[in-house]
Write a protein that holds these residues in place. Sequence first.
Motif, PDB file in Angstrom:
ATOM      1  N   GLU A 162       0.833  -1.196   0.000  1.00  0.00           N
ATOM      2  CA  GLU A 162       0.000   0.000   0.000  1.00  0.00           C
ATOM      3  C   GLU A 162       0.875   1.257   0.000  1.00  0.00           C
ATOM      4  OE1 GLU A 162      -3.395  -0.377   2.689  1.00  0.00           O
ATOM      5  OE2 GLU A 162      -2.912  -2.506   2.904  1.00  0.00           O
ATOM      6  N   ALA A 164       0.643   5.247   0.532  1.00  0.00           N
ATOM      7  CA  ALA A 164      -0.198   6.354   0.992  1.00  0.00           C
ATOM      8  C   ALA A 164       0.006   7.621   0.165  1.00  0.00           C
ATOM      9  CB  ALA A 164       0.097   6.638   2.467  1.00  0.00           C
ATOM     10  N   SER A 531      -6.499  10.359   1.318  1.00  0.00           N
ATOM     11  CA  SER A 531      -7.039   9.072   0.873  1.00  0.00           C
ATOM     12  C   SER A 531      -7.905   8.467   1.967  1.00  0.00           C
ATOM     13  CB  SER A 531      -5.911   8.088   0.540  1.00  0.00           C
ATOM     14  OG  SER A 531      -4.958   8.650  -0.333  1.00  0.00           O
ATOM     15  N   ARG A 533      -8.889   4.564   3.192  1.00  0.00           N
ATOM     16  CA  ARG A 533      -8.619   3.123   3.108  1.00  0.00           C
ATOM     17  C   ARG A 533      -9.840   2.433   3.723  1.00  0.00           C
ATOM     18  NH1 ARG A 533      -5.933  -0.598   6.694  1.00  0.00           N
ATOM     19  NH2 ARG A 533      -4.585  -2.044   5.564  1.00  0.00           N
ATOM     20  N   TRP A 535     -12.710  -1.077   3.919  1.00  0.00           N
ATOM     21  CA  TRP A 535     -12.861  -2.524   3.731  1.00  0.00           C
ATOM     22  C   TRP A 535     -14.058  -3.022   4.520  1.00  0.00           C
ATOM     23  CZ3 TRP A 535      -9.682  -0.205   7.113  1.00  0.00           C
ATOM     24  CH2 TRP A 535      -9.637  -0.678   8.426  1.00  0.00           C
ATOM     25  N   LEU A 544     -10.484  -4.726   0.552  1.00  0.00           N
ATOM     26  CA  LEU A 544      -9.790  -3.457   0.762  1.00  0.00           C
ATOM     27  C   LEU A 544      -9.766  -2.610  -0.507  1.00  0.00           C
ATOM     28  CD1 LEU A 544      -8.002  -1.678   2.661  1.00  0.00           C
ATOM     29  CD2 LEU A 544      -6.032  -2.826   1.620  1.00  0.00           C
ATOM     30  N   TRP A 546      -8.675   1.578  -1.813  1.00  0.00           N
ATOM     31  CA  TRP A 546      -8.189   2.923  -1.532  1.00  0.00           C
ATOM     32  C   TRP A 546      -8.946   3.903  -2.423  1.00  0.00           C
ATOM     33  CZ3 TRP A 546      -4.050   5.121   1.415  1.00  0.00           C
ATOM     34  CH2 TRP A 546      -3.383   4.224   2.249  1.00  0.00           C
ATOM     35  N   ARG A 548      -8.937   8.002  -3.415  1.00  0.00           N
ATOM     36  CA  ARG A 548      -8.007   9.119  -3.313  1.00  0.00           C
ATOM     37  C   ARG A 548      -8.644  10.401  -3.823  1.00  0.00           C
ATOM     38  NH1 ARG A 548      -5.322   4.487  -5.020  1.00  0.00           N
ATOM     39  NH2 ARG A 548      -3.665   3.810  -3.613  1.00  0.00           N
TER      40      ARG A 548
END
Length: 569
Positions: A162, A164, A531, A533, A535, A544, A546, A548
């Motif tokens: 991942e 960030a 962002s 994250r 799930w 999961l 992401w 943004r």
Amino acid sequence: MSPRIISTMKAWSLAALLALAACGGGGGGSSDTAPPPDAAQGSVSLSFSGGAPSGVDHVWVTVTAVALHASADQPWSASDSSWQVVRLDTPVTVDLAALTNGLVASFLIGQVLPAGDYGQMRLFIAAPDGQLTEGARQLNLLYNAQVDATDSAGAVLHQPLELAQLGLGLRVAGPLHVEAQSNNEITLQLDLQHNLVRLAGDDGNDRFLLRPDLRPLRLDATAAIVGLMDKSAFCAPGVRAAGCVHDVVASALLPSPDGRFKRVERSAPVTVGQDYAVFALYPLPENAMVDVVIRGRNMQTMVVRAVPAAPADLLHATPTQLGGNPADPKHPVPMVPVVRAEGDAFAAVSPPLSQPGVQIVFAQTLPGAGELPLEISSANLDPFTGLLVHAEPLPSGPLRVATYSSAAPLSFADVAPAEGSNRFSVASLGTAYQDTSAWKVVDLPAGASTAITPPDPMARAGLQSGILHVTLGASPAGVFDAAQLVIADVGGVVAVRDVSALLAGGGSLDVDVPAGSNAAALGGTAVYTVSVRAWKRSAAGTSLRWARAAAPVDMRSALTGSASLSAQP
């Protein structure tokens, strides 16, 4: 000019090491690309070099582009024409975990650029959750950026790596000099012990986040140190048990930028060969005087002081050798590890630290005036929990210390660290906006797990705080039930918030972040990616995602900023 790309590792001859160790060896590289004829231009070739893997099998990244700028503080923008941008015709996928013991992997060769000095470089990595590139597909990966790790039951897990700060690229601090009419070969080191962050997963499986810290070295100004160890105390291949040593790592240490301790510059796993256990620390800064620390499970830490990193031609290397015998080179005197029957100490963190992006350094100091703490190990806290996902194993017993000599074999003696028996100095490293914390001495008895409370890193003087206003749109019902807001800059995670309660109906919140001119002066920071994250807890391994914000938030000259986004399947 379109760059020529290769993703294979080049061979570097560590002839002395290979002849003695009778095992597979090093890597390095030199390009056969002719330098450009234009007096105002030079060519650049880039490669990766890695560090000792932190308990993982593979760490894949896929490079898509490189950008350079004359100013160290310039923020990245795709629309800013002052950046020199090289987009790779074919993205290159590289396994960072394989790049140890002298191996480097090239991903850009002979790219022509204006000659001169550059203040920074940005390396752009394909999103782990984006469409698979051809290189990742050929390697049968599930993600463009991927970590393969073996769990305690022996099962291999394939997890996304991942990122960030994805939209900002991975920053390489300058100065970077491109010499005119020359091919400038630069390797970018990313040490996985320092840069791989473990996150706790709801399914009990670790997840992984990258804490970027890329260090450049010119390959025409590098050096090498190789070592031979007696292998009789090592566990059999694949065995991790009491009574024998395993997971042994050799590291070269130099003073940290703030001068407060000796930090790992390069590390490599010690590999058991036919006759000896061996390691190669390459590339290192040319003519550096380093301390070499060798630590592992169930063994006393070994320290070799004042080791000169000998300049090494990439094709005909004559590196500094530890464990050799200068009087009779054909009959080396390998370094002998000492097994500790009582086993290792284990350090956990409690209560959780409140600041994200913290790395804990465990150090011991040799007795004597003016000695700096030596980094023995380091561990990254999970930025979302403020805890270590796994207790950090640390060697027990006194230090075994020798001073390097080019005229005689090494002679080791037990030395109690200045902290005392089975005691460590502990400090915390934070973000670019923070200084290293004060040191705190902790007791870590062998054979036990001990909870410690590391000191918090300290905010740099003169920093202003700004407010980043984040609006989170509602997510489709039932898709997610857990979410974390992640605010990051080029150095990694700066702030996190649990926003699970905002998934159903959306909402907004304000987050304090460093802002203004002082923050901006710290290497192009005060520009943030925002962002989420998200799930579903019952399907943590597959759900999961992401999300943004569309653009970074620039707070270099403002104390307020805003971003909007929503978590979507």
